[in-house]
Design a protein around this motif. Structure first.
Motif, PDB file in Angstrom:
ATOM      1  N   GLY A  21      32.157 -20.451  -7.885  1.00  0.00           N
ATOM      2  CA  GLY A  21      32.393 -20.598  -9.319  1.00  0.00           C
ATOM      3  C   GLY A  21      31.398 -19.888 -10.214  1.00  0.00           C
ATOM      4  N   GLU A  22      30.121 -19.969  -9.836  1.00  0.00           N
ATOM      5  CA  GLU A  22      29.078 -19.377 -10.676  1.00  0.00           C
ATOM      6  C   GLU A  22      29.321 -17.870 -10.867  1.00  0.00           C
ATOM      7  OE1 GLU A  22      24.167 -19.218 -10.704  1.00  0.00           O
ATOM      8  OE2 GLU A  22      25.229 -19.457  -8.816  1.00  0.00           O
ATOM      9  N   GLN A  69      32.679 -17.169 -12.883  1.00  0.00           N
ATOM     10  CA  GLN A  69      32.507 -17.391 -14.321  1.00  0.00           C
ATOM     11  C   GLN A  69      31.729 -16.253 -14.968  1.00  0.00           C
ATOM     12  OE1 GLN A  69      30.716 -21.273 -14.794  1.00  0.00           O
ATOM     13  NE2 GLN A  69      32.529 -22.210 -13.864  1.00  0.00           N
ATOM     14  N   ASN A  75      39.439 -20.316  -4.987  1.00  0.00           N
ATOM     15  CA  ASN A  75      38.311 -20.043  -5.882  1.00  0.00           C
ATOM     16  C   ASN A  75      37.036 -19.620  -5.154  1.00  0.00           C
ATOM     17  OD1 ASN A  75      39.740 -20.547  -8.240  1.00  0.00           O
ATOM     18  ND2 ASN A  75      39.394 -22.756  -8.063  1.00  0.00           N
TER      19      ASN A  75
END
Ligand SMILES: [Zn+2]
Length: 272
Positions: free
Chosen positions: A189-190, A193, A213
């Motif tokens: 996710g990091e 994003q 993801n």
């Protein structure tokens, strides 16, 4: 499968890699180290060239001496950035040189046109990107992990070379060293994003992952896309296929060692 662009060589007991066309040009000296041939003890064995992981400093020093000696270079010739995963680029010129060799604060890339000045960078999965403008001539060397890539460190080097040396994008040559390759570089996710918010987001190359993801990030192709956008010719970008993660005999890998630093490869380049 394209052919590996780098040639493997051994000198004074050290295994390292170079791009044959640059070696043949006599314009630059350059190389990318393996872990083979130094004095460091496990888990840093053998040719650890970085101070960050906790290896004995005297061993790192001796390893650096041996590596640089392949080109008859000394530590007094070597300049490198602190490498903080940011996008600061430092021009090594007559203003910097008198301050002495070694680490330059907060930088992740260096450029120069001073003959004999050795630019260095360190990596253990991150991508090192070498730049050669054979016309000026001038060189650059960047450390690009995912953070630096997102911040546009590679296009930043091109701009800095254009501004300082009047480098032309169409004559610039680029080498991407062994690094973690996409099929070993699952991200979460990091990274997603940050990529979605990055100025260069359309250049990011993700491969579908096994988990939702969690795609695979292709660092070399992402940086290549950014560079092509600036007018660098595809045929002037040389990308090594070696994966640091998959070759424990040859390379240190931060991810393979479970997020611990057990040693670093080093890349160097200098104008002859
Ligand atoms: Zn791999």
């Amino acid at each position: 499968m394209p052919k590996e662009v780098l040639q493997r060589s051994e000198k004074e007991g050290i295994t390292y890699f170079f791009l044959p066309r640059w070696e043949a040009s006599n314009l630059v000296g350059h190389g990318f180290s393996s872990r083979r041939g130094g004095v460091s003890q496990a888990p840093y064995d053998e040719l650890n060239l970085g101070y960050k992981g906790g290896d004995r400093p005297q061993d790192v020093q001796e390893n650096r001496r041996r590596f640089l000696n392949i080109w008859k270079k000394k530590k007094q010739d070597l300049f490198y950035g602190e490498q903080v995963h940011a996008s600061k680029i430092i021009l090594v010129d007559e203003k910097i040189l008198p301050a002495g060799y070694g680490e330059l604060c907060a930088a992740d890339a260096l450029i120069t046109r001073e003959p004999g000045v050795v630019l260095g960078a360190f990596a253990a999965d991150c991508l090192l990107i070498y730049f050669l403008d054979p016309k000026t001539p001038a060189i650059g060397l960047a450390h690009a992990g995912w953070r630096g890539t997102m911040l546009g460190i590679a296009p930043g080097v091109v701009r800095a070379m254009q501004n300082n040396f009047a480098t032309r994008a169409e004559s610039l040559q680029v080498l991407m060293a062994p690094a973690i390759q996409p099929y070993c570089y699952e991200v979460g996710g990091e990274v997603l994003q940050a990529a979605a918010a990055a100025r260069w987001k359309t250049d990011f190359v993700f491969w579908p992952g096994k988990k939702k993801n969690h795609p695979y990030l292709n660092l070399p192709e992402t940086n290549k896309n950014m560079l092509c956008r600036l007018g660098i010719k595809k045929e002037n970008i040389f990308i090594s296929k070696y994966c640091t993660h998959c070759n424990p005999d040859l390379f240190y890998s931060y991810r393979r060692s479970g997020g611990k630093m057990t040693g670093s490869q080093m890349g160097i380049i200098f104008l002859r």
